[in-house]
Design a protein around this motif. Structure first.
Motif, PDB file in Angstrom:
ATOM      1  N   ARG A 101       0.837  -1.189   0.000  1.00 26.30           N
ATOM      2  CA  ARG A 101       0.000   0.000   0.000  1.00 26.30           C
ATOM      3  C   ARG A 101       0.876   1.243   0.000  1.00 26.30           C
ATOM      4  NH1 ARG A 101      -5.290  -0.527   2.832  1.00 26.30           N
ATOM      5  NH2 ARG A 101      -5.934  -2.703   2.664  1.00 26.30           N
ATOM      6  N   LEU A 102       0.270   2.355  -0.395  1.00 26.15           N
ATOM      7  CA  LEU A 102       0.992   3.620  -0.342  1.00 26.15           C
ATOM      8  C   LEU A 102       0.104   4.665   0.318  1.00 26.15           C
ATOM      9  CD1 LEU A 102      -0.210   5.648  -2.785  1.00 26.15           C
ATOM     10  CD2 LEU A 102       0.980   3.966  -4.191  1.00 26.15           C
ATOM     11  N   SER A 103       0.734   5.601   1.006  1.00 26.08           N
ATOM     12  CA  SER A 103       0.022   6.660   1.718  1.00 26.08           C
ATOM     13  C   SER A 103      -0.119   7.874   0.819  1.00 26.08           C
ATOM     14  CB  SER A 103       0.765   7.044   2.999  1.00 26.08           C
ATOM     15  OG  SER A 103       0.848   5.939   3.878  1.00 26.08           O
ATOM     16  N   LEU A 104      -1.317   8.400   0.729  1.00 29.13           N
ATOM     17  CA  LEU A 104      -1.562   9.584  -0.085  1.00 29.13           C
ATOM     18  C   LEU A 104      -1.353  10.845   0.738  1.00 29.13           C
ATOM     19  CD1 LEU A 104      -4.743   8.697  -2.172  1.00 29.13           C
ATOM     20  CD2 LEU A 104      -2.342   8.229  -2.655  1.00 29.13           C
ATOM     21  N   ALA A 105      -0.681  11.818   0.155  1.00 26.70           N
ATOM     22  CA  ALA A 105      -0.513  13.114   0.808  1.00 26.70           C
ATOM     23  C   ALA A 105      -1.828  13.879   0.723  1.00 26.70           C
ATOM     24  CB  ALA A 105       0.600  13.897   0.123  1.00 26.70           C
ATOM     25  N   VAL A 106      -2.056  14.735   1.707  1.00 28.61           N
ATOM     26  CA  VAL A 106      -3.306  15.499   1.784  1.00 28.61           C
ATOM     27  C   VAL A 106      -3.136  16.820   1.039  1.00 28.61           C
ATOM     28  CG1 VAL A 106      -4.962  16.573   3.371  1.00 28.61           C
ATOM     29  CG2 VAL A 106      -3.842  14.423   3.991  1.00 28.61           C
ATOM     30  N   ASN A 107      -4.208  17.244   0.343  1.00 23.89           N
ATOM     31  CA  ASN A 107      -4.186  18.516  -0.394  1.00 23.89           C
ATOM     32  C   ASN A 107      -3.649  19.652   0.478  1.00 23.89           C
ATOM     33  OD1 ASN A 107      -5.187  17.562  -2.819  1.00 23.89           O
ATOM     34  ND2 ASN A 107      -7.326  17.827  -2.212  1.00 23.89           N
ATOM     35  N   PRO A 108      -2.838  20.530  -0.146  1.00 24.47           N
ATOM     36  CA  PRO A 108      -2.616  20.711  -1.596  1.00 24.47           C
ATOM     37  C   PRO A 108      -1.549  19.806  -2.193  1.00 24.47           C
ATOM     38  CG  PRO A 108      -1.487  22.411  -0.394  1.00 24.47           C
ATOM     39  CD  PRO A 108      -2.214  21.611   0.647  1.00 24.47           C
TER      40      PRO A 108
END
Length: 605
Positions: A101-108
């Motif tokens: 799995r990979l962690s998504l960065a939060v906007n922006p």
């Protein structure tokens, strides 16, 4: 004596007035809830089977995880285009990802993933086209740059679309996905840009198009059963609310309705139907999530009346209600990050507070606590697993399904709890009715003779006279008095005198019809009311009683065959005459009988 509070009176009255219908509702409720509980267990099994992973034989599972051995780069400002990202200057800035799995960065910030589709990978999945799925609904947007020699920078831009409108092979699905053909060159890199407005952890899953179609159909089936269960419980309890008018059922309906909107928003099903902006989606998610927490606490407080049973813990439950309103407010003003973390806290500890409330109230003797406790344990377990799954801590479980399964099972078990509550209130209503009947009878009955008392006579006679006038019938009243009763008491004692009164009462009861009623008018004085009876018939009844009583011999102390007589006055009701005047005429006739020598019946003119 069983007491009934004013807040319960209306529901008790509804249950009491619709006893048979309530019993049928209970039977149907138990069968319906049992059916959906079995359905939930089946769904649970399906969910576990769906997530079974055969990592060592991926081709048997018709899917491959592209996340391992892919390359990741996080654009913190979120302003880099694919031309720079794919340039040689950025090539070494990508880091190898070894996790599934990979962690998504939060906007922006934007998360970029670089990967290849080697011939060995595609061969394991069979002939194309293939589908690349971002296996989490928490990703808001995704853009894939596919190798294409004719496109600008050698990469063609493809945007993910949950509604399946970007590509003829696309399937409407809750998770973002792309349809891929064979790459122009096996050495070419794909670039994937992903955006998220909240923390998210997801794998990239590659399937054959047919495999993905089957997988998506199966996913629709499982979630359809879950949402269908919640919806059926919602409409069923809405029907109960309209039948009983008990506001706890309306709170239950609002609770389930919040779930029924929140989970399709969270799981992405709404996105397959409506093209909704991610920020607007976040607002609605927080609104319905806050609503579900608020109504869950409201249901608990109403179900157990926690402000009375456990007032201190009620403050804790109310604090989560306030927290739910704060989550809604944060969502409305766009503070999604803080709303998400507060929602995770409330989602993890809110159900725990309700479980504690159920335990405390169960120890106080609250019925149905077992159903409520079990329901919230399922909700708490599903929520906890989802939080751990979304953070990447728990991997080999279907977190999204289990998160939705918890409320679905809770919906069924809470319906069990409400059904058991109706059953208890129905039993309590019968006990109250029996208790009230006993006390009402005691207030209207003479304790010595078992006949009605003067109070009952005065209340009942007015109604009988009104019926007599309305139906044009006749009514007669007999008043009698035991002759020389004071002398009998003084001679033989009050216990022996009581025997005389009891005997007269027994003879009266044995000599009248079911609709007639005898009363102890006071002391040694008795009355008999004879509805729908003419003067001739009433005279026969009076003479029969006088003769039977006069022929009964008493044996007070050492005396043998002591006989006691009774004097009587008989009056026939005249239309329009009041109860007081009728009693007065009968009483006057009684005194005439006394004056004429006793042991007589005198009929009033």
């Amino acid at each position: 004596m069983i007491k009934k509070t004013s807040s319960q009176y209306s529901l008790h009255h509804q249950i009491n007035s619709t006893g048979y219908q309530t019993g049928q509702v209970l039977i149907f409720s138990e069968k319906l809830c049992l059916f959906f509980l079995i359905l939930m267990l089946f769904t649970f099994g399906c969910g576990l089977n769906r997530n079974a992973e055969l990592d060592h034989l991926p081709f048997l599972n018709e899917k491959l995880f592209l996340t391992p051995n892919s390359y990741i780069f996080v654009d913190l400002k979120g302003d880099l285009g694919v031309d720079k990202i794919s340039s040689p200057a950025f090539f070494m800035k990508f880091k190898v990802n070894t996790s599934q799995r990979l962690s998504l960065a939060v906007n922006p910030a934007k998360t970029w993933v670089r990967f290849k589709l080697s011939p060995d990978v595609l061969k394991a999945l069979g002939h194309g086209p293939w589908t690349l799925e971002l296996a989490s609904s928490l990703a808001d947007r995704a853009t894939l740059y596919v190798p294409d020699p004719l496109a600008k920078h050698g990469l063609k831009e493809v945007r993910a679309d949950r509604r399946g409108t970007e590509n003829p092979h696309d399937v409407k699905f809750r998770n973002l996905s792309f349809t891929l053909d064979s790459p122009a060159s096996p050495q070419s890199f794909y670039y994937l840009k992903m955006e998220a407005s909240r923390p998210a952890v997801l794998p990239l899953v590659l399937r054959s198009w047919k495999g993905f179609y089957s997988y998506a159909s199966y996913d629709y089936l499982v979630f359809g059963m879950l949402y269908g269960t919640i919806g059926c419980m919602l409409f069923y309890n809405l029907f109960i609310f309209f039948s009983l008018r008990d506001k706890i059922y309306l709170v239950y309906v609002a609770y389930m309705l919040s779930f029924l909107f929140y989970f399709p928003l969270l799981n992405g099903q709404i996105g397959t139907v409506i093209d909704i902006d991610p920020l607007e989606l976040q607002t609605w998610e927080r609104f319905f999530l806050g609503g579900s927490i608020f109504f869950a606490c409201s249901f608990c407080r109403l179900f157990f009346r926690t402000w009375q049973s456990v007032p201190r813990w009620d403050l804790v439950v109310r604090s989560f209600q306030i927290m739910a309103l704060v989550i809604i407010a944060l969502g409305l003003v766009g503070l999604f990050y803080w709303a998400a973390w507060l929602a995770k806290f409330a989602g993890a500890f809110g159900p725990l507070s309700l479980v504690v409330a159920a335990v405390l109230c169960g120890r106080e003797g609250a019925r149905s606590a077992k159903y409520y406790l079990t329901a919230n344990i399922f909700l708490m377990a599903g929520t906890l697993i989802y939080v751990l799954w979304s953070l990447g801590i728990v991997k080999k479980v279907p977190g999204d399904i289990l998160f939705t399964l918890g409320p679905a099972i809770e919906a069924v078990l809470l319906s069990f709890a409400l059904g058991d509550r109706i059953k208890y209130l129905k039993h309590q209503t019968h006990a109250l009715a029996a208790s009230e009947a006993v006390y009402k009878r005691a207030s209207e009955t003479d304790g010595l003779t078992g006949l009605f008392n003067k109070r009952y006579l005065m209340e009942q006679l007015e109604g009988d006279l009104a019926k007599t006038d309305a139906k044009g019938q006749q009514l007669c009243l007999i008043i009698m008095d035991v002759d020389h009763f004071k002398r009998f008491n003084d001679t033989y004692g009050h216990p022996e005198g009581d025997k005389v009164l009891v005997t007269l009462a027994q003879i009266i009861s044995a000599s009248i019809r079911f609709r007639d009623y005898g009363c102890r008018f006071g002391g040694e004085e008795f009355s008999i009311t004879l509805p729908d009876t003419d003067l001739k018939s009433a005279r026969i009844v009076a003479e029969r009683i006088r003769e039977r009583f006069g022929a009964h011999g008493f044996n007070p102390g050492e005396a043998k065959n002591v006989f006691v007589t009774v004097s009587m006055g008989l009056a026939q009701y005249s239309p329009g005459e009041g109860a007081v005047n009728l009693i007065k005429r009968a009483d006057s006739s009684l005194y005439q009988a006394k004056a004429m020598g006793r042991d007589l019946l005198v009929i009033a003119e």
